[in-house]
Design a protein around this motif. Structure first.
Motif, short mmCIF file in Angstrom:
data_model
loop_
_atom_site.label_atom_id
_atom_site.label_comp_id
_atom_site.label_asym_id
_atom_site.label_seq_id
_atom_site.Cartn_x
_atom_site.Cartn_y
_atom_site.Cartn_z
N GLY A 7 70.55 115.13 64.85
CA GLY A 7 69.27 114.47 64.86
C GLY A 7 68.42 114.71 66.09
O GLY A 7 67.29 114.24 66.17
N GLY A 8 68.95 115.42 67.06
CA GLY A 8 68.17 115.71 68.25
C GLY A 8 67.04 116.67 67.96
O GLY A 8 66.96 117.26 66.88
N GLY A 9 66.16 116.81 68.92
CA GLY A 9 65.04 117.72 68.75
C GLY A 9 64.01 117.54 69.83
O GLY A 9 64.25 116.87 70.84
N LEU A 10 62.85 118.14 69.60
CA LEU A 10 61.74 118.07 70.54
C LEU A 10 60.71 117.07 70.03
O LEU A 10 60.30 117.13 68.86
CB LEU A 10 61.10 119.45 70.68
N VAL A 11 60.31 116.16 70.89
CA VAL A 11 59.34 115.14 70.51
C VAL A 11 58.40 114.90 71.68
O VAL A 11 58.77 115.10 72.84
CB VAL A 11 60.07 113.84 70.09
N GLN A 12 57.20 114.48 71.37
CA GLN A 12 56.24 114.18 72.44
C GLN A 12 56.46 112.78 72.99
O GLN A 12 57.06 111.92 72.33
CB GLN A 12 54.82 114.29 71.90
N THR A 13 55.97 112.56 74.19
CA THR A 13 56.03 111.23 74.80
C THR A 13 55.44 110.20 73.85
O THR A 13 54.37 110.41 73.28
CB THR A 13 55.27 111.22 76.13
N GLY A 14 56.17 109.09 73.69
CA GLY A 14 55.73 108.04 72.78
C GLY A 14 56.26 108.19 71.37
O GLY A 14 56.10 107.27 70.55
N GLY A 15 56.87 109.31 71.09
CA GLY A 15 57.38 109.56 69.74
C GLY A 15 58.74 108.91 69.51
O GLY A 15 59.28 108.20 70.37
N SER A 16 59.29 109.17 68.33
CA SER A 16 60.55 108.57 67.92
C SER A 16 61.49 109.63 67.36
O SER A 16 61.06 110.65 66.83
CB SER A 16 60.30 107.51 66.84
#
Length: 120
Positions: A7-16
């Motif tokens: 379930g890991g990955g790249l997300v922007q600040t504030g994301g989930s």
């Protein structure tokens, strides 16, 4: 018990993101479960722990109010819902299982880790 995190990955600040950890074996409900993380150059730290029943959870101040740990004993799976992610949350996340609370780092079973990257 063998553990497989995903379930890991790249997300922007504030994301989930939601991490999952699937466990093998028929004794999952006898294990307390935890999520830990380790960032480059830092020690491994706990981000959430849940008891055998799933009714009691523990969080450090750094994740309290943003992360939620849960488990489904029928599916042999523990989850980590991460909201309002920050760049400081960037790390490899590991799930762990132990028959004791708090989890004993030297005794617990560990999954292989899943990378979470939070971009600013």
């Amino acid at each position: 018990v063998q553990l497989q995190a995903s379930g890991g990955g790249l997300v922007q600040t504030g994301g989930s993101l939601r991490l999952s950890c699937a466990a093998s074996g028929r004794t999952f409900s006898t294990y307390a479960m935890g999520w830990f993380r380790q960032a480059p150059g830092k020690e491994r730290e706990s981000v959430a722990t849940i008891d055998w029943s799933g009714r009691v959870a523990y969080y450090p101040d750094s994740t309290k109010g943003r992360f939620t740990i849960s488990r489904d004993n029928a599916k042999n799976t523990v989850y980590l819902q991460m909201n309002n992610l920050k760049p400081d949350d960037t790390a490899v996340y590991y799930c762990a299982a132990d028959t004791s609370l708090p989890l004993r780092l030297g005794v617990a079973s560990w999954g292989q880790g899943t990378l979470v990257t939070v971009s600013s």
